[in-house]
Design an enzyme around this catalytic site. Sequence first.
Site, PDB file in Angstrom:
ATOM      1  N   TRP A  22      51.571 -86.385  25.042  1.00 19.75           N
ATOM      2  CA  TRP A  22      51.439 -85.045  25.653  1.00 19.75           C
ATOM      3  C   TRP A  22      50.613 -85.116  26.940  1.00 19.75           C
ATOM      4  CZ3 TRP A  22      46.839 -81.548  24.700  1.00 19.75           C
ATOM      5  CH2 TRP A  22      47.046 -80.247  25.181  1.00 19.75           C
ATOM      6  N   GLN A  28      50.889 -86.587  34.059  1.00 18.80           N
ATOM      7  CA  GLN A  28      49.612 -87.073  34.633  1.00 18.80           C
ATOM      8  C   GLN A  28      49.691 -88.534  35.079  1.00 18.80           C
ATOM      9  OE1 GLN A  28      46.409 -87.199  31.773  1.00 18.80           O
ATOM     10  NE2 GLN A  28      44.862 -87.799  33.258  1.00 18.80           N
ATOM     11  N   ASP A  50      54.210 -90.322  18.691  1.00 19.32           N
ATOM     12  CA  ASP A  50      54.498 -88.891  18.605  1.00 19.32           C
ATOM     13  C   ASP A  50      54.782 -88.310  19.990  1.00 19.32           C
ATOM     14  OD1 ASP A  50      54.343 -86.297  16.948  1.00 19.32           O
ATOM     15  OD2 ASP A  50      52.983 -85.857  18.612  1.00 19.32           O
ATOM     16  N   TYR A  55      57.381 -81.745  26.087  1.00 13.53           N
ATOM     17  CA  TYR A  55      56.408 -82.448  26.925  1.00 13.53           C
ATOM     18  C   TYR A  55      57.065 -82.837  28.252  1.00 13.53           C
ATOM     19  CZ  TYR A  55      53.543 -82.892  22.663  1.00 13.53           C
ATOM     20  OH  TYR A  55      52.813 -82.638  21.522  1.00 13.53           O
ATOM     21  N   GLN A 178      51.080 -80.771  11.529  1.00 12.12           N
ATOM     22  CA  GLN A 178      50.420 -81.320  12.718  1.00 12.12           C
ATOM     23  C   GLN A 178      49.554 -80.240  13.368  1.00 12.12           C
ATOM     24  OE1 GLN A 178      51.413 -83.098  17.100  1.00 12.12           O
ATOM     25  NE2 GLN A 178      52.693 -83.884  15.466  1.00 12.12           N
ATOM     26  N   GLY A 286      45.810 -89.694  22.486  1.00 16.04           N
ATOM     27  CA  GLY A 286      46.441 -89.855  23.794  1.00 16.04           C
ATOM     28  C   GLY A 286      45.652 -90.833  24.642  1.00 16.04           C
ATOM     29  N   GLU A 295      40.343 -99.483  23.007  1.00 14.73           N
ATOM     30  CA  GLU A 295      39.046 -99.020  22.483  1.00 14.73           C
ATOM     31  C   GLU A 295      39.244 -98.143  21.240  1.00 14.73           C
ATOM     32  OE1 GLU A 295      36.587 -96.897  25.374  1.00 14.73           O
ATOM     33  OE2 GLU A 295      35.468 -95.920  23.758  1.00 14.73           O
TER      34      GLU A 295
HETATM   35  P1  NDP Z   1      42.927 -86.808  22.434  1.00 15.90           P
HETATM   36  O1  NDP Z   1      41.949 -85.839  21.926  1.00 15.90           O
HETATM   37  O2  NDP Z   1      42.968 -88.167  21.848  1.00 15.90           O
HETATM   38  O3  NDP Z   1      42.720 -86.907  24.031  1.00 15.90           O
HETATM   39  C1  NDP Z   1      43.288 -87.968  24.724  1.00 15.90           C
HETATM   40  C2  NDP Z   1      42.763 -88.009  26.130  1.00 15.90           C
HETATM   41  O4  NDP Z   1      41.357 -88.289  26.104  1.00 15.90           O
HETATM   42  C3  NDP Z   1      43.387 -89.158  26.899  1.00 15.90           C
HETATM   43  O5  NDP Z   1      44.616 -88.805  27.476  1.00 15.90           O
HETATM   44  C4  NDP Z   1      42.310 -89.472  27.906  1.00 15.90           C
HETATM   45  O6  NDP Z   1      42.381 -88.514  28.974  1.00 15.90           O
HETATM   46  C5  NDP Z   1      41.036 -89.244  27.107  1.00 15.90           C
HETATM   47  N1  NDP Z   1      40.604 -90.479  26.418  1.00 15.90           N
HETATM   48  C6  NDP Z   1      41.269 -91.181  25.459  1.00 15.90           C
HETATM   49  N2  NDP Z   1      40.563 -92.237  25.063  1.00 15.90           N
HETATM   50  C7  NDP Z   1      39.425 -92.211  25.761  1.00 15.90           C
HETATM   51  C8  NDP Z   1      38.295 -93.047  25.764  1.00 15.90           C
HETATM   52  N3  NDP Z   1      38.220 -94.100  24.968  1.00 15.90           N
HETATM   53  N4  NDP Z   1      37.270 -92.742  26.603  1.00 15.90           N
HETATM   54  C9  NDP Z   1      37.347 -91.664  27.430  1.00 15.90           C
HETATM   55  N5  NDP Z   1      38.404 -90.832  27.464  1.00 15.90           N
HETATM   56  C10 NDP Z   1      39.436 -91.104  26.631  1.00 15.90           C
HETATM   57  O7  NDP Z   1      44.362 -86.266  22.205  1.00 15.90           O
HETATM   58  P2  NDP Z   1      45.450 -85.446  23.086  1.00 15.90           P
HETATM   59  O8  NDP Z   1      44.911 -84.141  23.472  1.00 15.90           O
HETATM   60  O9  NDP Z   1      45.977 -86.342  24.139  1.00 15.90           O
HETATM   61  O10 NDP Z   1      46.560 -85.235  21.991  1.00 15.90           O
HETATM   62  C11 NDP Z   1      47.067 -86.372  21.301  1.00 15.90           C
HETATM   63  C12 NDP Z   1      48.449 -86.137  20.829  1.00 15.90           C
HETATM   64  O11 NDP Z   1      48.499 -85.056  19.902  1.00 15.90           O
HETATM   65  C13 NDP Z   1      49.444 -85.722  21.911  1.00 15.90           C
HETATM   66  O12 NDP Z   1      49.875 -86.779  22.709  1.00 15.90           O
HETATM   67  C14 NDP Z   1      50.550 -85.159  21.060  1.00 15.90           C
HETATM   68  O13 NDP Z   1      51.267 -86.218  20.466  1.00 15.90           O
HETATM   69  C15 NDP Z   1      49.765 -84.416  19.997  1.00 15.90           C
HETATM   70  N6  NDP Z   1      49.593 -82.986  20.353  1.00 15.90           N
HETATM   71  C16 NDP Z   1      50.264 -82.069  19.607  1.00 15.90           C
HETATM   72  C17 NDP Z   1      50.173 -80.729  19.832  1.00 15.90           C
HETATM   73  C18 NDP Z   1      50.927 -79.787  18.971  1.00 15.90           C
HETATM   74  O14 NDP Z   1      50.990 -78.588  19.280  1.00 15.90           O
HETATM   75  N7  NDP Z   1      51.527 -80.241  17.908  1.00 15.90           N
HETATM   76  C19 NDP Z   1      49.339 -80.193  20.943  1.00 15.90           C
HETATM   77  C20 NDP Z   1      48.644 -81.230  21.664  1.00 15.90           C
HETATM   78  C21 NDP Z   1      48.761 -82.560  21.351  1.00 15.90           C
HETATM   79  P3  NDP Z   1      41.838 -88.785  30.447  1.00 15.90           P
HETATM   80  O15 NDP Z   1      41.621 -90.261  30.620  1.00 15.90           O
HETATM   81  O16 NDP Z   1      42.901 -88.224  31.322  1.00 15.90           O
HETATM   82  O17 NDP Z   1      40.571 -88.003  30.539  1.00 15.90           O
END
Ligand code: NDP
Length: 337
Positions: A22, A28, A50, A55, A178, A286, A295
């Site tokens: 997502w 992005q 997933d 998306y 989910q 994500g 990590e």
């Molecule tokens: P997270 O809470 O895991 O956030 C991920 C984001 O955090 C990354 O894209 C990155 O963004 C940052 N990040 C990840 N690892 C690190 C790290 N080690 N250190 C620092 N920053 C980090 O989850 P998401 O919000 O991405 O959601 C995950 C998944 O959940 C989605 O891809 C989707 O599959 C699902 N989802 C489902 C929904 C639904 O309605 N069913 C709604 C939303 C998500 P950056 O580097 O850009 O800061």
Amino acid sequence: MVNYRYLGHSGLKITEITYGNWLTHGSQVENDVATQCVHAALDAGITSFDTADVYANTKAESVLGEALKGQRRESLEIFTKVYWPTGPGGPNDTGLSRKHVMESIDGSLRRLGTDYVDLYQAHRYDVETPLEETMQAFADIVRQGKALYIGVSEWTADQIRAGAELAKDLGFQLISSQPQYSMLWRVIEDEVVPASQEKGLSQIVWSPMAQGVLSGKYVPGQELPAGSRATDEKGGAKMIQRFMRDDVLERVQGLRSVADELDLSMAQLAVAWVLQNDNVAAALVGASRPEQVAENVKASGVEIPAELMAKIDDVLGDVVERDPAKTLEGMPKARVA
Ligand code: NDP
């Protein structure tokens, strides 16, 4: 390597850390970085992925399909979803009507480059379509072999119970829910989790790191880290806004000492925290860079002692959201005649 957990009462095993795309794929991050992230996930032992048709208005499925090309299909678990508007957004390009569900699965399979998905999920509950119609469409999709299992996303406890009962009558199982779940967002604990346990569903939880906030990289009063979601004007900045408040960010900084005690990064602590809940089968994580995936997977298998779980609650205090009514936040309540 990443541990596996059963998904609901089914025999399907998925990696407890599942990669989600997502806001990243098709938006992005550039496609080559997306591919590197997917390969970092595979290298680390993640086999579950997933996505959703909505998306990047279907582009994320194509990018994921391309990145997974050449992998042994039987060694992957691929999840996608249907509900939100796609394509030109016509009256039938949305929701869980039989028409939209039956048409959407074919589009998703084509973009993902596969004959079936392991899990097909209702991305939200559709108040416009009778639940019987939706569940019959899902039953037919399972019978056609286009999806092996069915799940839901952000359904309430009552909706989950009704869906699970209909599914059983129709000869298939609803195996997953989910929802959003993290140290900061615990609205499923009082109602959705008990209903899911009763009906044999697991949670596969989204935004376990509160979209990056729980990694501790957003420090109140400091500039936003370059390239982070909070700076992503294509969509991320708007989505993460809910957590970008000084009171939240300050409390989150207090978690650093807990992470240190466990020799974890704050990101790993956040992922490990959701996995302490027995009803959670996977944290959907994500990434905008492959190093983040490497990590985050180290959270697999981590046990957080009870006293540190209690300390986390003390540190976060009243910035934790627990209201079950938040599951339906912003959703229509009834069909408009
Ligand atoms: P997270 O809470 O895991 O956030 C991920 C984001 O955090 C990354 O894209 C990155 O963004 C940052 N990040 C990840 N690892 C690190 C790290 N080690 N250190 C620092 N920053 C980090 O989850 P998401 O919000 O991405 O959601 C995950 C998944 O959940 C989605 O891809 C989707 O599959 C699902 N989802 C489902 C929904 C639904 O309605 N069913 C709604 C939303 C998500 P950056 O580097 O850009 O800061």
